[in-house]
Design a protein around this motif. Structure first.
Motif, mmCIF file in Angstrom:
data_model
loop_
_atom_site.group_PDB
_atom_site.id
_atom_site.type_symbol
_atom_site.label_atom_id
_atom_site.label_comp_id
_atom_site.label_asym_id
_atom_site.label_seq_id
_atom_site.Cartn_x
_atom_site.Cartn_y
_atom_site.Cartn_z
ATOM 1 N N LEU A 33 8.007 -55.232 104.881
ATOM 2 C CA LEU A 33 9.164 -54.876 104.156
ATOM 3 C C LEU A 33 10.438 -55.649 104.157
ATOM 4 O O LEU A 33 11.052 -56.060 103.131
ATOM 5 C CB LEU A 33 9.644 -53.396 104.665
ATOM 6 C CG LEU A 33 10.887 -52.582 103.716
ATOM 7 C CD1 LEU A 33 10.099 -52.568 102.207
ATOM 8 C CD2 LEU A 33 11.252 -51.428 104.114
ATOM 9 N N ALA A 34 10.626 -56.342 105.447
ATOM 10 C CA ALA A 34 11.536 -57.312 105.599
ATOM 11 C C ALA A 34 11.270 -58.484 104.796
ATOM 12 O O ALA A 34 12.031 -59.241 104.162
ATOM 13 C CB ALA A 34 11.568 -57.654 107.001
ATOM 14 N N THR A 36 9.715 -58.512 102.120
ATOM 15 C CA THR A 36 9.848 -58.398 100.613
ATOM 16 C C THR A 36 11.264 -58.468 100.360
ATOM 17 O O THR A 36 11.812 -58.887 99.126
ATOM 18 C CB THR A 36 9.222 -56.834 100.378
ATOM 19 O OG1 THR A 36 7.898 -56.996 100.695
ATOM 20 C CG2 THR A 36 9.456 -56.486 98.824
ATOM 21 N N PHE A 37 12.056 -57.993 101.303
ATOM 22 C CA PHE A 37 13.544 -57.972 100.932
ATOM 23 C C PHE A 37 13.977 -59.534 101.132
ATOM 24 O O PHE A 37 14.916 -59.812 100.274
ATOM 25 C CB PHE A 37 14.488 -57.009 102.175
ATOM 26 C CG PHE A 37 14.048 -55.447 102.106
ATOM 27 C CD1 PHE A 37 14.011 -55.076 101.106
ATOM 28 C CD2 PHE A 37 14.270 -54.942 103.107
ATOM 29 C CE1 PHE A 37 13.979 -53.533 100.834
ATOM 30 C CE2 PHE A 37 14.274 -53.605 103.254
ATOM 31 C CZ PHE A 37 14.070 -52.921 102.068
ATOM 32 N N LYS A 38 13.377 -60.107 101.850
ATOM 33 C CA LYS A 38 13.841 -61.598 102.018
ATOM 34 C C LYS A 38 13.449 -62.318 100.545
ATOM 35 O O LYS A 38 14.369 -62.888 100.129
ATOM 36 C CB LYS A 38 13.330 -62.131 103.133
ATOM 37 C CG LYS A 38 13.617 -63.675 103.126
ATOM 38 C CD LYS A 38 12.737 -64.474 104.357
ATOM 39 C CE LYS A 38 13.587 -65.801 104.661
ATOM 40 N NZ LYS A 38 12.775 -66.379 105.791
ATOM 41 N N LEU A 40 13.367 -60.746 97.766
ATOM 42 C CA LEU A 40 14.198 -60.367 96.780
ATOM 43 C C LEU A 40 15.738 -60.548 96.843
ATOM 44 O O LEU A 40 16.477 -60.208 96.224
ATOM 45 C CB LEU A 40 13.892 -58.553 96.694
ATOM 46 C CG LEU A 40 12.699 -58.301 96.090
ATOM 47 C CD1 LEU A 40 12.491 -56.582 96.174
ATOM 48 C CD2 LEU A 40 12.304 -58.718 94.765
ATOM 49 N N ALA A 41 15.893 -61.238 97.790
ATOM 50 C CA ALA A 41 17.485 -61.418 98.346
ATOM 51 C C ALA A 41 17.933 -62.654 97.271
ATOM 52 O O ALA A 41 19.238 -62.894 97.512
ATOM 53 C CB ALA A 41 17.531 -61.853 99.756
ATOM 54 N N VAL A 110 8.226 -50.472 97.349
ATOM 55 C CA VAL A 110 9.503 -50.895 97.992
ATOM 56 C C VAL A 110 10.427 -49.775 97.846
ATOM 57 O O VAL A 110 11.059 -49.224 98.861
ATOM 58 C CB VAL A 110 10.068 -52.203 97.420
ATOM 59 C CG1 VAL A 110 11.388 -52.617 98.037
ATOM 60 C CG2 VAL A 110 9.021 -53.311 97.469
ATOM 61 N N SER A 113 9.620 -47.173 100.250
ATOM 62 C CA SER A 113 9.944 -47.435 101.692
ATOM 63 C C SER A 113 11.394 -47.300 101.910
ATOM 64 O O SER A 113 11.951 -46.922 103.020
ATOM 65 C CB SER A 113 9.436 -48.854 102.173
ATOM 66 O OG SER A 113 8.043 -49.197 101.831
ATOM 67 N N LEU A 114 12.112 -47.559 100.922
ATOM 68 C CA LEU A 114 13.705 -47.329 100.899
ATOM 69 C C LEU A 114 13.930 -46.106 101.152
ATOM 70 O O LEU A 114 14.923 -45.437 101.955
ATOM 71 C CB LEU A 114 14.439 -48.003 99.810
ATOM 72 C CG LEU A 114 14.635 -49.606 99.850
ATOM 73 C CD1 LEU A 114 15.150 -50.014 98.662
ATOM 74 C CD2 LEU A 114 15.149 -49.908 100.949
#
Length: 126
Positions: A33-34, A36-38, A40-41, A110, A113-114
């Motif tokens: 998940l991290a 993926t966040f990275k 999408l950042a 995603v 997960s959120l």
């Protein structure tokens, strides 16, 4: 009301007063998940994901992605590679061009997960 009428709060196995309502996310899932966040950042990557998913069939040629974001093809390819590594896009080589398509259910995953990280109801006044 007497004290015998009060509901009892279960005690967690470790002796604490409150245990988790649901099991926490495991380390591997947190890493995924991290990542993926990275991915999408970066606003360019979010824009590229949006462009790909808005194309017919949810796929687009890299040649169609450079102009909308105003970047050179090597830079766009780098951003797309990060989205592929994060599991959001798939890449297919067709002749000299690479085509990218959205991984079915990846964005929904995603979001799911959120939603598991946030409480369903907010606590009311103190």
């Amino acid at each position: 009301m007497t004290t015998t009428d009060l509901p009892l709060t279960p005690v967690a196995a470790d002796g604490g007063c409150c245990g988790p309502a649901a099991p926490p996310m495991d380390v591997a899932a947190a890493r995924d998940l991290a990542r993926t966040f990275k991915a999408l950042a970066d606003p360019t990557r979010v824009q590229l994901l949006s462009i790909v998913t808005s194309h017919e069939g949810h796929e687009a040629c890299v040649c169609d992605l450079t102009e909308p974001v105003g970047l050179a093809q090597p830079t766009v390819s780098h951003h797309l590679k990060i989205l592929v590594e994060a599991g959001l896009l798939e890449r297919e080589q067709r002749g000299r061009w690479a085509y990218y398509r959205a991984v079915p259910g990846a964005v929904d995953g995603v979001v799911g997960s959120l939603s598991s990280l946030t409480p369903v109801t907010a606590p009311t006044g103190a």
